[in-house]
Write a protein that holds these residues in place. Structure first.
Motif, PDB file in Angstrom:
ATOM      1  N   ASP A 217       0.784  -1.234   0.000  1.00 28.38           N
ATOM      2  CA  ASP A 217       0.000   0.000   0.000  1.00 28.38           C
ATOM      3  C   ASP A 217       0.821   1.292   0.000  1.00 28.38           C
ATOM      4  O   ASP A 217       0.366   2.309  -0.504  1.00 28.38           O
ATOM      5  CB  ASP A 217      -0.921   0.029   1.226  1.00 28.38           C
ATOM      6  CG  ASP A 217      -1.886  -1.143   1.235  1.00 28.38           C
ATOM      7  OD1 ASP A 217      -2.337  -1.531   0.134  1.00 28.38           O
ATOM      8  OD2 ASP A 217      -2.153  -1.690   2.323  1.00 28.38           O
ATOM      9  N   LEU A 218       1.992   1.267   0.608  1.00 30.44           N
ATOM     10  CA  LEU A 218       2.668   2.544   0.865  1.00 30.44           C
ATOM     11  C   LEU A 218       4.146   2.261   1.114  1.00 30.44           C
ATOM     12  O   LEU A 218       4.499   1.243   1.713  1.00 30.44           O
ATOM     13  CB  LEU A 218       2.019   3.182   2.101  1.00 30.44           C
ATOM     14  CG  LEU A 218       2.429   4.568   2.592  1.00 30.44           C
ATOM     15  CD1 LEU A 218       1.237   5.209   3.301  1.00 30.44           C
ATOM     16  CD2 LEU A 218       3.604   4.498   3.544  1.00 30.44           C
ATOM     17  N   THR A 219       5.015   3.167   0.642  1.00 33.97           N
ATOM     18  CA  THR A 219       6.455   3.011   0.859  1.00 33.97           C
ATOM     19  C   THR A 219       6.921   4.026   1.895  1.00 33.97           C
ATOM     20  O   THR A 219       6.752   5.236   1.706  1.00 33.97           O
ATOM     21  CB  THR A 219       7.232   3.254  -0.451  1.00 33.97           C
ATOM     22  OG1 THR A 219       6.752   2.358  -1.446  1.00 33.97           O
ATOM     23  CG2 THR A 219       8.732   3.059  -0.239  1.00 33.97           C
ATOM     24  N   VAL A 220       7.484   3.526   2.984  1.00 33.61           N
ATOM     25  CA  VAL A 220       8.116   4.412   3.958  1.00 33.61           C
ATOM     26  C   VAL A 220       9.616   4.378   3.706  1.00 33.61           C
ATOM     27  O   VAL A 220      10.212   3.293   3.666  1.00 33.61           O
ATOM     28  CB  VAL A 220       7.818   3.982   5.407  1.00 33.61           C
ATOM     29  CG1 VAL A 220       8.531   4.920   6.393  1.00 33.61           C
ATOM     30  CG2 VAL A 220       6.338   3.955   5.682  1.00 33.61           C
ATOM     31  N   VAL A 221      10.215   5.541   3.520  1.00 26.03           N
ATOM     32  CA  VAL A 221      11.678   5.638   3.431  1.00 26.03           C
ATOM     33  C   VAL A 221      12.133   6.344   4.697  1.00 26.03           C
ATOM     34  O   VAL A 221      11.654   7.450   5.006  1.00 26.03           O
ATOM     35  CB  VAL A 221      12.125   6.418   2.184  1.00 26.03           C
ATOM     36  CG1 VAL A 221      13.652   6.484   2.119  1.00 26.03           C
ATOM     37  CG2 VAL A 221      11.554   5.789   0.928  1.00 26.03           C
ATOM     38  N   THR A 267       3.803   0.909  -5.037  1.00 22.37           N
ATOM     39  CA  THR A 267       2.769   1.209  -4.035  1.00 22.37           C
ATOM     40  C   THR A 267       1.981   2.469  -4.389  1.00 22.37           C
ATOM     41  O   THR A 267       0.845   2.632  -3.955  1.00 22.37           O
ATOM     42  CB  THR A 267       3.380   1.415  -2.640  1.00 22.37           C
ATOM     43  OG1 THR A 267       4.256   2.560  -2.670  1.00 22.37           O
ATOM     44  CG2 THR A 267       4.161   0.185  -2.193  1.00 22.37           C
ATOM     45  N   GLY A 268       2.616   3.403  -5.081  1.00 24.44           N
ATOM     46  CA  GLY A 268       1.946   4.652  -5.440  1.00 24.44           C
ATOM     47  C   GLY A 268       1.918   5.671  -4.314  1.00 24.44           C
ATOM     48  O   GLY A 268       1.337   6.746  -4.478  1.00 24.44           O
ATOM     49  N   ARG A 269       2.523   5.353  -3.192  1.00 23.33           N
ATOM     50  CA  ARG A 269       2.499   6.306  -2.070  1.00 23.33           C
ATOM     51  C   ARG A 269       3.879   6.316  -1.389  1.00 23.33           C
ATOM     52  O   ARG A 269       4.442   5.245  -1.140  1.00 23.33           O
ATOM     53  CB  ARG A 269       1.443   5.911  -1.040  1.00 23.33           C
ATOM     54  CG  ARG A 269       0.028   5.945  -1.571  1.00 23.33           C
ATOM     55  CD  ARG A 269      -0.972   5.542  -0.506  1.00 23.33           C
ATOM     56  NE  ARG A 269      -2.313   5.420  -1.079  1.00 23.33           N
ATOM     57  CZ  ARG A 269      -2.792   4.309  -1.634  1.00 23.33           C
ATOM     58  NH1 ARG A 269      -2.059   3.205  -1.687  1.00 23.33           N
ATOM     59  NH2 ARG A 269      -4.009   4.300  -2.138  1.00 23.33           N
ATOM     60  N   ALA A 270       4.353   7.524  -1.081  1.00 27.37           N
ATOM     61  CA  ALA A 270       5.679   7.661  -0.448  1.00 27.37           C
ATOM     62  C   ALA A 270       5.570   8.515   0.812  1.00 27.37           C
ATOM     63  O   ALA A 270       5.080   9.650   0.753  1.00 27.37           O
ATOM     64  CB  ALA A 270       6.669   8.297  -1.416  1.00 27.37           C
ATOM     65  N   LEU A 300      -0.338   7.821  -6.347  1.00 23.37           N
ATOM     66  CA  LEU A 300      -1.778   7.876  -6.076  1.00 23.37           C
ATOM     67  C   LEU A 300      -2.105   9.015  -5.117  1.00 23.37           C
ATOM     68  O   LEU A 300      -3.277   9.356  -4.927  1.00 23.37           O
ATOM     69  CB  LEU A 300      -2.244   6.542  -5.462  1.00 23.37           C
ATOM     70  CG  LEU A 300      -1.964   5.311  -6.324  1.00 23.37           C
ATOM     71  CD1 LEU A 300      -2.239   4.028  -5.550  1.00 23.37           C
ATOM     72  CD2 LEU A 300      -2.793   5.361  -7.604  1.00 23.37           C
ATOM     73  N   ALA A 301      -1.044   9.567  -4.494  1.00 25.15           N
ATOM     74  CA  ALA A 301      -1.213  10.680  -3.549  1.00 25.15           C
ATOM     75  C   ALA A 301       0.073  11.485  -3.568  1.00 25.15           C
ATOM     76  O   ALA A 301       1.122  10.974  -3.982  1.00 25.15           O
ATOM     77  CB  ALA A 301      -1.467  10.132  -2.140  1.00 25.15           C
TER      78      ALA A 301
END
Lengths: 341, 325
Positions: A217-221, A267-270, A300-301
């Motif tokens: 769903d989401l990529t956390v860096v 994921t489309g989200r960072a 996506l966002a």
């Protein structure tokens, strides 16, 4: 703090648990055993064992010539390391708090970083400057900064921020091998965390992003202490039905951005998390790389940064906690980002 | 004094040739600038040639130096190639730094020149560190660290001299006191009479010498070098001298008088040493003239060869940012 290490790149054979500071110490000891050119200099690293206990027993193992206590002279000792490196040694300088690199900035920025280039490649400065960074110890504004972006902005410096004991050891060995000046920033809250570390002096190459977990769903860096906070947040988010990736670039220079772009494309989200103040911070560089690449079209966002406040680190514990991202803040930011798309 | 003066004809000739070579090189640089044929900025040491020459002649070829923004003399004294120096100043690919450094960053690690430096006092901790490397490896090499009077007021000077003193490092700190840090005179910048007075604060010997007397410089530095090589630690040698030219090309000489400059020009270290060698019968007038001609010829050849070299190439500007693993 929990100690979470899920680095799939780390070897599994011949490991045992070490603390982060033990891992740093083991890397120094193994490098010194293997190479007479390696020596260490810094304040109170001898009998005292280092302000954070990192050098520990190295003085007793290697003696005062190679584990060299210095006066309180940051500019002098960093410059001495530059000169010794130019003359064929492999010095490791310990600066007690990364804030004190400000006392030595001429030698770091004007000398070490530029000598190889200014001299047209005729000489190099193979040195490592180790320094603890970050907040969380109640030491207030002059002992708690995260200055990594400053160093990353200087061509000629490599910048390393290990987040796990295994990375601390493997990246430090690579830093000592490297023919360039390397700024090696150890988070002081990580020193007592533990995790599996290979017994052998295995190198973790500089410039290789670690993928700690993959989610849909989401990529956390995240960097430094924020990596373990992001992993803790990821566990909470799983319960909330949000499946996140956690990536750690580990070295800011050189920056391995391909795995980050690839994961964000998926994921489309960072969500980019750092302890340092957000304004002109390092995660802005990652955000720029995302938006300058075709990954932009997969978003996506909007890219979201979660950073320390644009303020000095305060003393009072509740103020200090409120100044930098905590696990709950990462969870909230991730949930907000999910709602935006 | 443990060292003889430059008493034999060979050493006297070498000293004179080195001073003339520095003078001619810098006059050529001055001229190329004035004619718009050289780019950037430069800092000339004309009038100070005895300091670089006497000091470098007290070193072995495997000893090292660190230099300053006013460093052409130190480079030449330590044996740098004139053509590669001139090529660097003329922005050529064949220059010491491939056009990346210019006048303030010439280094020649092969001849023990660890680098000029654009930062006042920047080279002093570096010299100390190189000396630490030699001590750690048990080598009997020495580092000569050149800096100006202005650098003696920087924190880097105090930190580095203290480190060298407590560790008894094989380094000789050579302050070229040319009376001015840019426009600010030493009378205004220090409350002590001599930079060398500061040595006592670090528990090391300090000596002030006539920096326009190449033999005095050589003798003082040779003593300090043998002390350093013996393991007894650093010495602070202050060569009192004067730069005839301005600080850099922006200097209008508003802070000093024509009379003062004329007084110091009368103390020309080259004219003085020419008189000494002829008085002693080491070199006759014809031999002195041959030295002058040789220096002039070497400078002309350096300018010619450097001008003929290819320009520094902008196609691979990133290749030297990091050393390859």
């Amino acid at each position: 703090m929990t100690s979470t290490t899920l680095d799939p790149g780390a070897p599994t054979a011949g490991e045992r648990d070490l603390t982060y500071s033990e891992a740093v110490r083991e890397a120094i000891g193994q490098a010194m055993e293997a190479d007479d050119r390696v020596f260490m200099l810094g304040e109170d690293i001898g009998v005292y064992g280092g302000a954070f206990g990192v050098s520990g027993d190295l003085f007793h193992r290697f003696g005062g010539e190679r584990i060299r206590d210095t006066p309180i002279s940051e500019l002098g000792i960093v410059g001495a390391a530059v000169g010794a490196a130019l003359a064929g040694m492999r010095p490791i300088v310990e600066i007690q708090f990364s804030d004190f690199t400000n006392q030595a900035m001429d030698q770091i920025v004007n000398q070490a970083a530029k000598i190889h280039y200014m001299l047209g490649g005729a000489a190099s400065v193979p040195m490592v400057l180790r320094a603890p960074l970050g907040s969380g110890t109640g030491a207030a504004a002059q002992h708690s900064q995260s200055l990594e972006a400053w160093f990353a902005h200087v061509p000629g410096l490599k910048v390393v921020m290990p987040a796990t004991p295994a990375d601390a050891k493997g990246l430090l060995l690579s830093a000592i091998d490297d023919p360039n000046p390397v700024i090696f920033l150890e988070h002081k809250l990580l020193y007592r965390t533990s995790g599996p570390v290979p017994v052998e002096p295995l190198r973790v190459p500089l410039g290789r992003t670690a993928v700690h977990r993959r989610g849909a769903d989401l990529t956390v860096v995240a960097t430094g202490v924020m990596v373990s906070r992001a992993l803790d947040a990821a566990a909470v988010l799983t319960d909330e039905g949000v499946d996140v990736s956690v990536l750690d670039p580990r070295t800011l220079t050189p920056l391995d951005d391909a795995p980050i772009l690839e994961d964000v494309s998926r994921t489309g989200r960072a969500l980019l998390v750092q302890e340092a103040p957000g304004h002109a911070g390092f995660t802005a560089e990652i955000a720029a790389r995302i938006t300058e690449s075709p990954t932009l079209y997969r978003l996506l966002a909007p890219v979201r940064r979660l950073s320390g406040l644009d303020a000095p680190i305060p003393y009072a514990p509740q103020l200090e906690r409120a100044s930098v991202p905590q696990v709950d803040d990462i969870v909230d930011a991730a949930l907000t980002l999910m709602k935006e798309s | 004094m443990t060292s003889a003066p430059l008493a034999d004809a060979g050493r006297a000739r070498h000293a004179l040739l080195t001073m003339w070579t520095i003078r001619r090189f810098e006059e050529a640089v001055d001229d190329l600038f004035a004619r718009g044929l050289m780019h950037g900025t430069m800092h000339l040491s004309i009038g100070q040639e005895a300091s670089a020459t006497g000091a470098c002649m007290a070193l072995r070829s495997d000893d090292a130096i660190t230099s300053t923004h006013r460093g052409h003399g130190h480079c030449i004294g330590k044996g740098a190639d004139l053509t590669r120096m001139m090529a660097e100043l003329l922005a050529k690919e064949t220059g010491y730094c491939r056009g990346r450094g210019g006048s303030m960053h010439i280094a020649d690690v092969a001849t023990g020149n660890l680098g000029a430096n654009g930062i006042v006092a920047g080279g002093i901790p570096i010299a100390t560190g190189a000396a630490l490397a030699y001590q750690l490896r048990g080598e009997d090499r020495v580092v000569a660290c050149f800096f100006g009077d202005g650098a003696a007021n920087e924190g880097a000077f105090h930190e580095a001299v203290n480190l060298a003193a407590i560790w008894k490092l094989p380094v000789v700190f050579i302050c070229e006191n040319n009376k001015y840090g840019m426009s600010f005179s030493t009378e205004k910048s220090m409350a002590v009479a001599h930079v060398a007075d500061r040595a006592s604060a670090y528990g090391i010997p300090g000596v002030t010498v006539d920096g326009n007397d190449v033999e005095a410089v050589h003798a003082a530095v040779a003593d300090a070098v043998s002390r350093a090589r013996s393991g007894a630690g650093p010495t602070l040698v202050e060569n009192v001298t004067y730069r005839w030219k301005g600080h850099s090309k922006s200097d209008k000489n508003l802070y000093r008088t024509k009379e003062e400059i004329a007084e110091w020009r009368a103390l020309d270290p080259i004219v003085r040493f020419e008189a000494v060698v002829q008085e002693r019968g080491l070199l006759d007038e014809a031999a002195v003239q041959a030295v002058r001609d040789e220096a002039m010829q070497a400078m002309r050849e350096a300018v010619r060869a450097a001008n003929a070299a290819p320009d520094a190439d902008p196609s691979d500007l990133l290749d030297a940012v990091f050393a390859p693993a």
